[in-house]
Design an enzyme around this catalytic site. Structure first.
Site, PDB file in Angstrom:
ATOM      1  N   LYS A 183       5.302  -4.173  -9.612  1.00 59.56           N
ATOM      2  CA  LYS A 183       4.683  -5.506  -9.643  1.00 59.56           C
ATOM      3  C   LYS A 183       3.872  -5.729 -10.914  1.00 59.56           C
ATOM      4  O   LYS A 183       3.535  -4.796 -11.643  1.00 59.56           O
ATOM      5  CB  LYS A 183       3.833  -5.729  -8.386  1.00 59.56           C
TER       6      LYS A 183
ATOM      7  N   ARG B 109       6.595   0.149   0.358  1.00 56.81           N
ATOM      8  CA  ARG B 109       7.808  -0.630   0.065  1.00 56.81           C
ATOM      9  C   ARG B 109       8.115  -0.471  -1.418  1.00 56.81           C
ATOM     10  O   ARG B 109       7.303  -0.895  -2.259  1.00 56.81           O
ATOM     11  CB  ARG B 109       7.561  -2.097   0.424  1.00 56.81           C
TER      12      ARG B 109
END
Ligand code: 9MG
Length: 361
Positions: A300, A335
């Site tokens: 991210k 995740r």
């Protein structure tokens, strides 16, 4: 509702392998082979937050003792062993591998051009050690446009069907749409992963309950298209806690028991860098929700912001560091895009933490 007192377990250390060892201190954390030695007691009054860390032996003493007592429901929730999730025990960090079936996915865009590519990718992640495969057909990266129901179903259904026919690994459907949840459930998925915590589609709460599936409730402020423009919080870690606590209550009221729920603070969803790192540093707080906790930080933007790595594919080291930071705070599911690397990192972390090479799984 805003709580005025919160409790966060701190000072996590490995539980003894010999259960008969009566000399062992601390309290058990969510049934994992982890214990906590102290608590952070957080007093929140409007915009003011007072935080203090107290050893367990002192948690019920002095003026903060009444705060600990007032929040004894949270302390109980932290200690309570978690049930299996879709049949998976949560006594070690579980890996959710990402299978994006979107042409514009922020980190593997264009790579999974066809359903067969996505199926092959999912099978590879399963072989590498993924416990769950998360299949998504609508990009939720910041700035992404929504997709129609028809387009989303056309993207995900062949992949779900192909994977279900070929692997026993748990499958989650990453969607905000009730109809996609319904179709995916009929095709044999095990878990619903909704980045809107079942708030986007008015039907989703009822449909999720009807399917009987486990549900991941993720915090987000705003819609993917605009969420990172100007997110506002009073105190982000606790605002996120309050939101997730309300969503857990809404699910229970709709007939989804707590044993089927997972909470996720939603890294990058309506959060600037200072919000993301504040949430990451407070992750163990979310155990007080009484459900397993999921962390999704893989590749991210926050990694770019911290380390200046514009290309998402170069963010693997930062992603591993984030996964380990989560595991160190007792997060039960991570995740990730890079399953093999994450599995290796978690195995070494577990061995080093516990001092044993007899690693679970
Ligand atoms: C779909 N998706 C993208 N990022 C995510 C995250 O951090 N958590 C969950 N549950 N889903 C996510």
């Amino acid at each position: 509702m805003q709580r005025s007192i919160y409790i966060r377990p701190v000072g996590l250390f490995p539980a003894p392998s010999d259960e008969g060892d009566k000399a062992w201190g601390g309290l058990p954390l969510t049934g994992q082979p982890l214990r906590f030695a102290a608590v952070e007691i957080i007093e929140r009054n409007g915009k003011t937050t007072i935080r203090r860390i107290v050893a367990l032996g002192e948690a019920f003493e002095r003026d903060w003792g009444r705060h600990t007592l007032a929040a004894s429901d949270l302390l109980e929730a932290i200690r309570e062993p978690r049930m299996r999730l879709a049949g998976l025990s949560l006594d070690r960090p579980r890996i959710m591998g990402i299978v994006n079936v979107t042409p514009d996915s922020f980190s593997d865009g264009g790579m999974l051009g066809s359903a067969q590519d996505a199926i092959d990718h999912g099978l590879r992640l399963a072989e590498e050690g993924a416990d769950i495969l998360d299949i998504g057909g609508e990009s939720t990266r910041p700035g992404a446009d929504p997709v129609s129901l028809e387009e989303e179903l056309a993207r995900v259904m062949p992949v779900i069907e192909g994977l279900r026919a070929r692997t026993e690994v748990r499958i989650s459907i990453d969607t905000r749409k009730a109809e996609v949840m319904r179709c995916a459930a009929a095709a044999g998925v095990d878990i619903v992963n909704d980045v809107s915590a079942l708030t986007h589609d008015p039907q989703s709460l009822a449909v999720a309950a009807e399917t009987g599936l486990s549900v991941i409730l993720m915090h987000s402020q705003g819609d993917p298209k605009t969420m990172n423009k100007d997110p506002q919080y009073s105190d982000v870690a606790f605002d996120v806690f309050d939101f997730l606590e309300k969503r857990v209550a809404a699910c229970e009221a709709a007939g989804i028991p707590k044993s089927k729920l997972v909470a996720d603070p939603g890294i990058g969803f309506g959060k600037h860098l200072h919000h993301n790192v504040a949430v990451m540093s407070a992750l163990s707080l979310y155990h007080a929700l009484g459900v397993p906790v999921l962390l999704g930080a893989s590749r991210k933007k926050l990694i770019d912001h911290i380390c200046d790595v514009p290309n998402p594919k170069d963010r693997v080291p930062g992603s591993l560091a984030a996964a380990l930071a989560g595991a160190a705070q007792g997060v039960q599911i991570v995740r990730v895009h890079d399953v093999a690397a994450t599995r290796q990192a978690l195995a070494v972390w577990q061995a080093a933490l516990s001092g044993t090479d007899k690693i679970l799984g």
